[in-house]
Design a protein around this motif. Structure first.
Motif, mmCIF file in Angstrom:
data_model
loop_
_atom_site.group_PDB
_atom_site.id
_atom_site.type_symbol
_atom_site.label_atom_id
_atom_site.label_comp_id
_atom_site.label_asym_id
_atom_site.label_seq_id
_atom_site.Cartn_x
_atom_site.Cartn_y
_atom_site.Cartn_z
ATOM 1 N N PRO A 4 3.150 20.262 -13.252
ATOM 2 C CA PRO A 4 3.816 19.722 -14.453
ATOM 3 C C PRO A 4 5.324 19.976 -14.397
ATOM 4 C CG PRO A 4 1.974 21.171 -15.057
ATOM 5 C CD PRO A 4 2.163 21.276 -13.578
ATOM 6 N N GLY A 5 6.086 19.052 -14.906
ATOM 7 C CA GLY A 5 7.545 19.138 -14.888
ATOM 8 C C GLY A 5 8.069 20.380 -15.572
ATOM 9 N N TRP A 6 7.455 20.773 -16.681
ATOM 10 C CA TRP A 6 7.930 21.958 -17.396
ATOM 11 C C TRP A 6 7.731 23.231 -16.570
ATOM 12 C CZ3 TRP A 6 4.668 25.972 -18.357
ATOM 13 C CH2 TRP A 6 3.295 25.718 -18.286
ATOM 14 N N LEU A 7 6.638 23.288 -15.791
ATOM 15 C CA LEU A 7 6.382 24.455 -14.957
ATOM 16 C C LEU A 7 7.406 24.539 -13.826
ATOM 17 C CD1 LEU A 7 4.677 26.914 -14.317
ATOM 18 C CD2 LEU A 7 3.105 25.421 -13.067
ATOM 19 N N LEU A 8 7.704 23.406 -13.240
ATOM 20 C CA LEU A 8 8.721 23.371 -12.191
ATOM 21 C C LEU A 8 10.071 23.823 -12.749
ATOM 22 C CD1 LEU A 8 9.515 22.681 -9.301
ATOM 23 C CD2 LEU A 8 9.867 20.327 -10.038
ATOM 24 N N LEU A 9 10.412 23.391 -13.944
ATOM 25 C CA LEU A 9 11.661 23.779 -14.586
ATOM 26 C C LEU A 9 11.696 25.288 -14.830
ATOM 27 C CD1 LEU A 9 14.360 23.013 -15.844
ATOM 28 C CD2 LEU A 9 13.153 22.577 -17.984
ATOM 29 N N VAL A 10 10.596 25.865 -15.281
ATOM 30 C CA VAL A 10 10.526 27.304 -15.521
ATOM 31 C C VAL A 10 10.733 28.069 -14.207
ATOM 32 C CG1 VAL A 10 8.973 29.194 -16.169
ATOM 33 C CG2 VAL A 10 9.131 27.171 -17.616
ATOM 34 N N ILE A 11 10.105 27.620 -13.144
ATOM 35 C CA ILE A 11 10.250 28.277 -11.836
ATOM 36 C C ILE A 11 11.694 28.202 -11.368
ATOM 37 C CG2 ILE A 11 9.625 28.121 -9.395
ATOM 38 C CD1 ILE A 11 6.799 27.242 -10.372
ATOM 39 N N ILE A 12 12.305 27.045 -11.499
ATOM 40 C CA ILE A 12 13.705 26.879 -11.101
ATOM 41 C C ILE A 12 14.607 27.803 -11.907
ATOM 42 C CG2 ILE A 12 15.667 25.274 -11.123
ATOM 43 C CD1 ILE A 12 13.611 23.067 -10.346
ATOM 44 N N LEU A 13 14.370 27.909 -13.208
ATOM 45 C CA LEU A 13 15.185 28.782 -14.059
ATOM 46 C C LEU A 13 15.023 30.255 -13.686
ATOM 47 C CD1 LEU A 13 14.766 27.064 -17.538
ATOM 48 C CD2 LEU A 13 16.817 27.157 -16.114
ATOM 49 N N ILE A 14 13.811 30.669 -13.353
ATOM 50 C CA ILE A 14 13.571 32.060 -12.954
ATOM 51 C C ILE A 14 14.288 32.365 -11.649
ATOM 52 C CG2 ILE A 14 11.787 33.663 -12.110
ATOM 53 C CD1 ILE A 14 9.902 32.399 -14.213
ATOM 54 N N VAL A 15 14.179 31.472 -10.680
ATOM 55 C CA VAL A 15 14.861 31.672 -9.399
ATOM 56 C C VAL A 15 16.373 31.701 -9.599
ATOM 57 C CG1 VAL A 15 15.323 30.607 -7.150
ATOM 58 C CG2 VAL A 15 12.985 30.727 -8.004
ATOM 59 N N ALA A 16 16.901 30.800 -10.407
ATOM 60 C CA ALA A 16 18.340 30.757 -10.656
ATOM 61 C C ALA A 16 18.812 32.030 -11.355
ATOM 62 C CB ALA A 16 18.703 29.531 -11.495
ATOM 63 N N ALA A 17 18.029 32.524 -12.312
ATOM 64 C CA ALA A 17 18.395 33.755 -13.020
ATOM 65 C C ALA A 17 18.382 34.946 -12.068
ATOM 66 C CB ALA A 17 17.443 33.997 -14.187
#
Length: 141
Positions: A4-17
């Motif tokens: 799901p797009g929202w899950l991918l976004l959460v993963i990207i945000l965690i990696v970026a943080a």
């Protein structure tokens, strides 16, 4: 199965943080705590030098030293005496030559010049505001 797009976004945000936090820590100036300045050494930037510092400390060398810039050349002469040069490598010292505790008996390891000189420049820049006699604790991360 598609993520799901929202899950991918959460993963990207965690990696970026996580990345931003590690960059933030690596770019922090030295932190004064009482009479000791703590410097977090960025092992990800200078892995060979970072590993040398870490292993030297694990073998009994102190993680703390006292800045003594005037004694650096003399300490370097003493610490490197009898340690042959090796083509393509620098001889890295721990404790550093710029520390009063450096000199004879320092732990020496061969390190590639770019890693060693980059690390030395980084440490020197971080400690520039501090006068001789300042105690410094190095934490390798």
């Amino acid at each position: 199965m598609r993520m799901p797009g929202w899950l991918l976004l959460v993963i990207i945000l965690i990696v970026a943080a996580y990345w931003a936090l590690s960059e933030f820590e690596a770019n922090q100036p030295a932190i004064e705590q009482g009479n000791v300045v703590t410097l977090v050494f960025p092992k990800d930037r200078y892995p060979e030098t970072g590993e040398h510092i870490k292993s030297a400390i694990e073998r009994g060398e102190s993680a703390e030293c006292t800045i003594d810039r005037e004694g650096a050349e003399h300490n370097r002469d003493l610490s490197l005496k009898g340690v042959p040069t090796k083509k393509g490598y620098d001889r890295d010292e721990w404790p550093m030559a710029m520390c009063a505790e450096g000199g004879a008996g320092a732990d020496i390891q061969y390190v590639t010049p770019s890693d060693n000189r980059g690390a030395g420049s980084w440490i020197s820049n971080q400690l520039e505001p501090y006068p001789n006699g300042t105690r410094v604790r190095i934490i390798v991360k």
